[in-house]
Design an enzyme around this catalytic site. Structure first.
Site, PDB file in Angstrom:
ATOM      1  N   PHE A   1       0.863  -1.180   0.000  1.00 30.85           N
ATOM      2  CA  PHE A   1       0.000   0.000   0.000  1.00 30.85           C
ATOM      3  C   PHE A   1       0.898   1.228   0.000  1.00 30.85           C
ATOM      4  O   PHE A   1       2.114   1.117   0.214  1.00 30.85           O
ATOM      5  CB  PHE A   1      -0.875  -0.007   1.260  1.00 30.85           C
ATOM      6  CG  PHE A   1      -2.338  -0.231   0.992  1.00 30.85           C
ATOM      7  CD1 PHE A   1      -2.769  -1.324   0.258  1.00 30.85           C
ATOM      8  CD2 PHE A   1      -3.303   0.648   1.489  1.00 30.85           C
ATOM      9  CE1 PHE A   1      -4.122  -1.537   0.030  1.00 30.85           C
ATOM     10  CE2 PHE A   1      -4.656   0.439   1.259  1.00 30.85           C
ATOM     11  CZ  PHE A   1      -5.072  -0.641   0.543  1.00 30.85           C
TER      12      PHE A   1
ATOM     13  N   GLN B   1      -8.824  13.799   4.291  1.00 31.31           N
ATOM     14  CA  GLN B   1      -8.130  13.067   3.239  1.00 31.31           C
ATOM     15  C   GLN B   1      -8.991  12.961   1.986  1.00 31.31           C
ATOM     16  O   GLN B   1     -10.147  12.551   2.056  1.00 31.31           O
ATOM     17  CB  GLN B   1      -7.799  11.655   3.716  1.00 31.31           C
ATOM     18  CG  GLN B   1      -7.129  10.820   2.647  1.00 31.31           C
ATOM     19  CD  GLN B   1      -6.430   9.607   3.241  1.00 31.31           C
ATOM     20  OE1 GLN B   1      -7.063   8.608   3.556  1.00 31.31           O
ATOM     21  NE2 GLN B   1      -5.131   9.709   3.421  1.00 31.31           N
TER      22      GLN B   1
ATOM     23  N   HIS C   1      -9.194  10.855  -1.201  1.00 31.13           N
ATOM     24  CA  HIS C   1      -8.649   9.606  -1.738  1.00 31.13           C
ATOM     25  C   HIS C   1      -8.401   9.799  -3.222  1.00 31.13           C
ATOM     26  O   HIS C   1      -9.267  10.300  -3.935  1.00 31.13           O
ATOM     27  CB  HIS C   1      -9.633   8.453  -1.503  1.00 31.13           C
ATOM     28  CG  HIS C   1      -9.014   7.107  -1.685  1.00 31.13           C
ATOM     29  ND1 HIS C   1      -8.641   6.632  -2.917  1.00 31.13           N
ATOM     30  CD2 HIS C   1      -8.688   6.146  -0.789  1.00 31.13           C
ATOM     31  CE1 HIS C   1      -8.101   5.419  -2.760  1.00 31.13           C
ATOM     32  NE2 HIS C   1      -8.125   5.107  -1.475  1.00 31.13           N
TER      33      HIS C   1
ATOM     34  N   LEU D   1     -15.521   4.407  -3.958  1.00 32.22           N
ATOM     35  CA  LEU D   1     -14.093   4.194  -3.745  1.00 32.22           C
ATOM     36  C   LEU D   1     -13.531   3.067  -4.614  1.00 32.22           C
ATOM     37  O   LEU D   1     -14.161   2.035  -4.796  1.00 32.22           O
ATOM     38  CB  LEU D   1     -13.880   3.837  -2.266  1.00 32.22           C
ATOM     39  CG  LEU D   1     -12.470   3.412  -1.843  1.00 32.22           C
ATOM     40  CD1 LEU D   1     -11.519   4.585  -1.923  1.00 32.22           C
ATOM     41  CD2 LEU D   1     -12.500   2.849  -0.431  1.00 32.22           C
TER      42      LEU D   1
ATOM     43  N   ARG E   1      -1.194   9.385   0.174  1.00 29.12           N
ATOM     44  CA  ARG E   1      -2.433   9.722  -0.540  1.00 29.12           C
ATOM     45  C   ARG E   1      -2.538  11.211  -0.843  1.00 29.12           C
ATOM     46  O   ARG E   1      -3.020  11.611  -1.889  1.00 29.12           O
ATOM     47  CB  ARG E   1      -3.645   9.292   0.286  1.00 29.12           C
ATOM     48  CG  ARG E   1      -3.873   7.812   0.213  1.00 29.12           C
ATOM     49  CD  ARG E   1      -5.075   7.396   1.023  1.00 29.12           C
ATOM     50  NE  ARG E   1      -5.278   5.960   0.869  1.00 29.12           N
ATOM     51  CZ  ARG E   1      -6.170   5.253   1.559  1.00 29.12           C
ATOM     52  NH1 ARG E   1      -6.928   5.856   2.445  1.00 29.12           N
ATOM     53  NH2 ARG E   1      -6.303   3.964   1.356  1.00 29.12           N
TER      54      ARG E   1
ATOM     55  N   HIS F   1     -12.613  11.429   1.591  1.00 27.24           N
ATOM     56  CA  HIS F   1     -12.603  10.031   2.014  1.00 27.24           C
ATOM     57  C   HIS F   1     -12.531   9.840   3.521  1.00 27.24           C
ATOM     58  O   HIS F   1     -13.170   8.946   4.061  1.00 27.24           O
ATOM     59  CB  HIS F   1     -11.391   9.353   1.357  1.00 27.24           C
ATOM     60  CG  HIS F   1     -11.261   7.893   1.652  1.00 27.24           C
ATOM     61  ND1 HIS F   1     -12.260   6.995   1.353  1.00 27.24           N
ATOM     62  CD2 HIS F   1     -10.258   7.160   2.188  1.00 27.24           C
ATOM     63  CE1 HIS F   1     -11.871   5.776   1.702  1.00 27.24           C
ATOM     64  NE2 HIS F   1     -10.670   5.843   2.228  1.00 27.24           N
TER      65      HIS F   1
ATOM     66  N   ARG G   1      -3.500  10.285   6.603  1.00 26.51           N
ATOM     67  CA  ARG G   1      -3.567   8.880   7.003  1.00 26.51           C
ATOM     68  C   ARG G   1      -3.005   7.989   5.901  1.00 26.51           C
ATOM     69  O   ARG G   1      -3.237   8.224   4.721  1.00 26.51           O
ATOM     70  CB  ARG G   1      -5.019   8.482   7.267  1.00 26.51           C
ATOM     71  CG  ARG G   1      -5.208   7.020   7.557  1.00 26.51           C
ATOM     72  CD  ARG G   1      -6.616   6.706   7.968  1.00 26.51           C
ATOM     73  NE  ARG G   1      -7.590   6.759   6.894  1.00 26.51           N
ATOM     74  CZ  ARG G   1      -7.741   5.817   5.971  1.00 26.51           C
ATOM     75  NH1 ARG G   1      -6.963   4.759   5.952  1.00 26.51           N
ATOM     76  NH2 ARG G   1      -8.667   5.944   5.039  1.00 26.51           N
TER      77      ARG G   1
END
Lengths: 122, 234, 590
Positions: C121, C243, C245, C255, C289, C356, C401
């Protein structure tokens, strides 16, 4: 004896198996009879009587009728417990269903005994 | 203009339910049924339905769309509209609370009945319990259930015996735990299902398979459970 | 008005998502009378939409993986305003919490060795950034949130937690000492209003993505906990940190997991260029992100966006092969086909940065105790009040995050809150009983809505609020714009307070809930606006055109928004680690 039958015809797996086995028996009988009629297009009373006079044939017929009896008992009970329920028709449902079930059992037994009477000419 | 017909019932006002017709301008777009409901709710805030994720994973907005159960948020108008008419009713077979909202108590009760949790009383290792990819693959098509009730409320056997027949959704989850290599309560689980109603009221009608918005196959799972029950009985 | 029916519990958890159910599970297991108030049936909570996985150093993909590396990544990802003590606790406790979930039955995907499958990730590294990309996100295909939420619900069923399903918490009840002693809640089905009294009230109410017009969040993410806390006079922290995304489906907002890029997918602009190579030469598409989202917006602003309006970019997956996509990303195939009308096996998915996650929230310590700031500027525990999950700001995410850390946050801190409350209950908690007046204070907002005789429709006001937030407080922010936005919000406030409820019926009245949710959305949005305008720097997700640099001298701290004065203050970031020297702020590059 009755308790055994009650238990035997009450569990899910045995119901399921009995329905399939009895269906096979009924199908086999049907195939046999239809086959016999096809092979003997000009069937006479004597031929028909001779066939049904055989002990093996009489046992086959009896077994098949017994299969019909079991099949009908389980199938009809299923229908009754689907439609004659407290949820659908109210508190009288259990009484009504028991009466109908008793009647059903009586008729099935009657047919079974009638079959024996016919087959063995009692 | 699209003709939208919606089941309405407010227990505080209405003696009985009725169908209300709305005219809806789609602006030529193939939007989702939920979008239609959301827009109509701006016009008429008293229209009531459940919704949450709006992407088909939370299972809130199961409704009966032009005769077929499905999730409003992932059913496009192109699939739902027949002859310029969209008919939206609550899922059938369970009591209606208001408009499109049903009381799912019986559905959840059947889910709880199958002990929907892992049972393994052996001491847990310090890391995870190992499971091969092949063993894990057996859970595919089972664990994805979102409890939307589209299947169970499309099942005639569940309509007739919602108290006694577990229903396709609950049985799919029952098999999810029976099929899990980490679960050790197979016998106990089978014993709980061993009666003429819980499993064997499935007559293979397969409405559940036809309507499942996640493309799952409860009938197949029920077949597996049935075979396990028969094997353990004989 | 007569007094309300009262229900009493040892602990009440508001919110039936991941963190709430993890906390409830802990308390139910130890036999405390625990209730979960949840406005939707628990498995319909927004945790269910989490896709890619839960990041944790369980050393499956790499047997030498260390939780300290995860800690480093998280601190760096937070742009150094994540509290290091909390991050250390999360990363160190994580494996234990993950294994518990696995033992509860969570159907993780597996490796050939039979261990939990981990995928790469964004923002993950080995050896404190020196060892290249790590694969640390534990996954159940691309349905990890669904698998997690259902497993937790199942665990709670097993332990006989009391669920008040489809109940809506309206407001906090405080006693004479200012301690939280429960909430007023509506049973949605009947419309009955009840005082739910508790020795410990845990807010696990999730995020508030619905303050923006374009969001990956569910309809239910309306910041109810933040709204209630603010109305009760409690502050919120780092609420400007939202955030975006990188990959929300263009138009629909749904998403598309970062796991797509973890599995080898990448972003392209209209020229087919893999543009992240320019912005983040090392991590490329797996940079933080905030970095990826900003790069995408720049591509679009500079005219290299895709589609007839040039307003999105593409996420390319077709080179990964159908078999791999079916096994690793089946949910994405479904979503893309449904909402983008694009089959990822054959064509790229149109994506755009989409709101997000709320990094900020109710400030808490590692035990989940909610905090306020006293007159001397010191942290002060609010008695009886706890928060965990997205609603809380503990703070492990700081200004940005990392993907996969939200699920870990909610499991670890849901659990930690449960453990701490368990201990407190066993030692005995005594809070003054609420008086009738205390309860009535929590009824003010609801009464106003119930008695409204004119005003505007909640849905119309909500849409207006979302447009303001989208236009003035988006990915890139500017002081003068934000001031205009705040003016518009000030104007909107009166209309929101005067919202009109036409349908006053009791049974399953969702219009009433939407009016209440609107108030919560507004409070959250307003706190966001004030805090965003106040933080005069760029850090993590907060990118200002008029203050483009990070300003460690003035802003290496949390912002704290006080609802009474509608002003922000500062709160120091925690820089104490138990196991090693703290990580000092460095320039953040990927």
């Amino acid at each position: 004896m009755m308790a055994f039958f009650a238990r035997f015809t009450l569990t899910g797996p045995s119901n399921w198996i009995i329905q399939r086995i009895t269906a096979i028996v009924m199908a086999a009988y049907l195939f046999f009879i239809v086959g016999f009629l096809v092979i003997n297009p000009a069937l006479t009373y004597d031929q028909w009587s001779a066939l049904n006079g055989l002990l093996s044939m009489r046992i086959f017929t009896l077994v098949t009728i017994a299969a019909v009896a079991f099949h009908a008992w389980i199938g009809m009970r299923c229908v009754l417990t689907d439609y004659i329920t407290v949820r659908l028709i109210g508190p009288k449902a259990n009484g009504v269903r028991n009466v109908l079930q008793l009647g059903l059992g009586f008729i099935i037994l009657l047919y079974l005994m009638w079959t024996i009477k016919i087959l063995w000419g009692l | 203009m699209l003709n939208v017909s919606i089941y309405r019932y407010n227990p505080e006002v209405d003696d009985e339910p009725y169908m209300q017709d709305f005219q809806f301008d789609t602006e030529g777009k193939d939007i989702m049924v939920l979008d239609v409901l959301e827009k109509l709710k701006i016009q008429d805030p008293s229209l009531v339905f459940r919704r949450s994720c709006r992407e088909g994973v939370c299972g809130s907005d199961g409704v009966n769309i032009s005769g077929k159960n499905g999730l409003a948020c992932i059913t496009p108008l192109s699939e739902a509209v027949k002859g310029n008419k969209l008919v939206i009713r609550p899922l059938p077979g369970l009591p209606v609370i208001r408009d499109l909202v049903i009381d799912m108590g019986q559905f959840y009760a059947q889910y709880e009945k199958i002990q929907p949790y892992m049972i393994n009383n052996s001491p847990a290792p310090a890391i995870e319990r190992l499971q091969s990819p092949e063993e894990r693959a057996k859970l595919d098509g089972l664990y994805e259930c979102i409890l939307c009730a589209c299947c169970s409320t499309a099942c005639p056997s569940f309509w007739w015996n919602p108290e006694k027949f577990i229903g396709p959704s609950g049985l799919l989850q029952a098999y999810r735990f029976l099929a899990d290599s980490r679960d050790t309560a197979t016998e106990e689980r089978l014993a709980n299902l061993d009666d003429p109603f819980s499993v064997f009221r499935c007559h293979g009608i397969m409405n559940c398979v036809q309507v499942c918005p996640k493309g799952l196959n409860p009938t197949k799972a029920i077949g597996h459970i049935r075979n396990m029950l028969i094997r353990s009985a004989t | 008005m007569g007094s309300l029916r009262k229900m009493s519990f040892d602990a009440v958890i508001v919110g039936g998502g991941g963190s709430g159910m993890r906390a409830a599970l802990q308390l139910a297991q130890s036999g405390y009378n625990t209730a979960v108030i949840t406005k939707v049936f628990p498995t319909r909570s927004h945790t269910v939409s989490a896709q890619g996985g839960i990041t944790c150093a369980i050393a499956s993909d790499d047997p030498n993986d260390q939780w300290q590396w995860h800690m480093y990544d998280t601190i760096k990802g937070s742009d150094y305003i994540g509290d290091q003590e909390a991050i250390e606790y999360m990363c160190q406790t994580g494996p234990e919490a993950i294994f518990e979930l696995e033992h509860m039955g969570l159907p993780f995907s597996r490796t050939e060795e039979g261990r939990i499958y981990q995928r790469p990730f964004g923002g993950q590294s080995k050896d404190y950034g020196a060892g290249g990309q790590a694969a640390r996100t534990c996954a159940a295909a691309d349905r990890t949130g669904h698998a997690l939420l259902h497993t937790l619900y199942q665990g709670n069923l097993k332990n006989k937690t009391v669920f008040l399903n489809e109940w809506f918490a309206v407001d906090i009840v405080k006693n004479a000492d200012g301690a939280v002693v429960g909430v007023v809640a509506i049973d949605i089905e009947t419309g009955e209003t009840v005082f739910v009294e508790s020795k410990a009230t845990v807010f696990a109410t999730g995020g508030a993505g619905r303050i923006y017009a374009s969001t990956t969040n569910a309809h239910i993410c309306t910041g109810d906990g933040v709204g209630m806390a603010l109305r009760a006079g409690f502050p919120v922290q780092d609420i400007e940190m939202w955030q975006f995304h990188p990959t929300g489906i263009h138009g629909a907002g749904t998403l598309v997991t970062e796991g797509c890029r973890g599995e080898g997918g990448y972003l392209i602009n209209k020229d087919g260029e893999r543009f992240m190579e320019r912005y983040a030469p090392n991590a490329k598409d797996l940079a933080g992100r905030d970095v990826v989202a900003r790069s995408m917006v720049l591509e679009i602003l500079e005219g290299r966006g895709c589609g007839p309006d040039g307003d999105h970019v593409y996420l390319k997956l077709d080179h990964l092969g159908e078999e791999m996509l079916n096994s690793k990303l089946p949910g994405i195939l479904e979503l893309s086909r449904t909402f983008a009308h694009a089959d990822p096996v054959k064509e790229p998915i149109p994506v755009v940065p989409t709101c997000h996650y709320m990094m900020g929230g109710i400030p808490t310590n590692v035990d989940g105790q909610a905090l306020t700031i006293d007159r001397e500027g010191k942290d002060k525990v609010i008695e009886g009040f706890y928060a965990c999950g997205e609603a809380a700001c503990v703070s492990v995410h700081g200004a940005n995050r990392l993907g996969g850390n939200s699920l870990l946050d909610l499991v670890v801190f849901g659990r930690a809150s449960g453990i701490f409350i368990e201990k407190q209950l066993s030692e005995g908690i005594t809070l003054k009983e609420a008086t009738e007046a205390d309860i009535q204070r929590a009824m003010v907002g609801l009464n106003r809505i119930n008695q409204s005789s004119d005003g505007e429709n909640a849905a119309v006001l909500r849409a207006e609020l979302q447009t303001i937030m989208q236009n003035y407080f988006g990915v890139f922010r500017r002081g003068d714009y934000m001031k205009q936005g705040i003016e518009k919000l000030d104007e909107l406030r009166l209309r929101v307070e005067n919202v009109y409820l036409d349908d006053k019926s009791n049974s399953f009245n969702t219009a009433r809930l939407e009016a209440l949710e609107l108030q919560n959305l507004f409070e959250t949005a307003y706190a966001t606006a004030i805090s965003a305008e106040g933080r005069t720097e760029s850090r993590g997700a907060h990118a200002r055109e008029d203050f483009q640099e990070r300003d460690d001298e003035n802003w290496l701290c949390h912002s704290i928004y006080f609802p009474g004065s509608k002003e922000i203050g500062k709160r120091p970031v925690n820089f104490t680690l138990k196991t090693r020297e703290p990580f000092e702020p460095k320039i953040r590059t990927y």
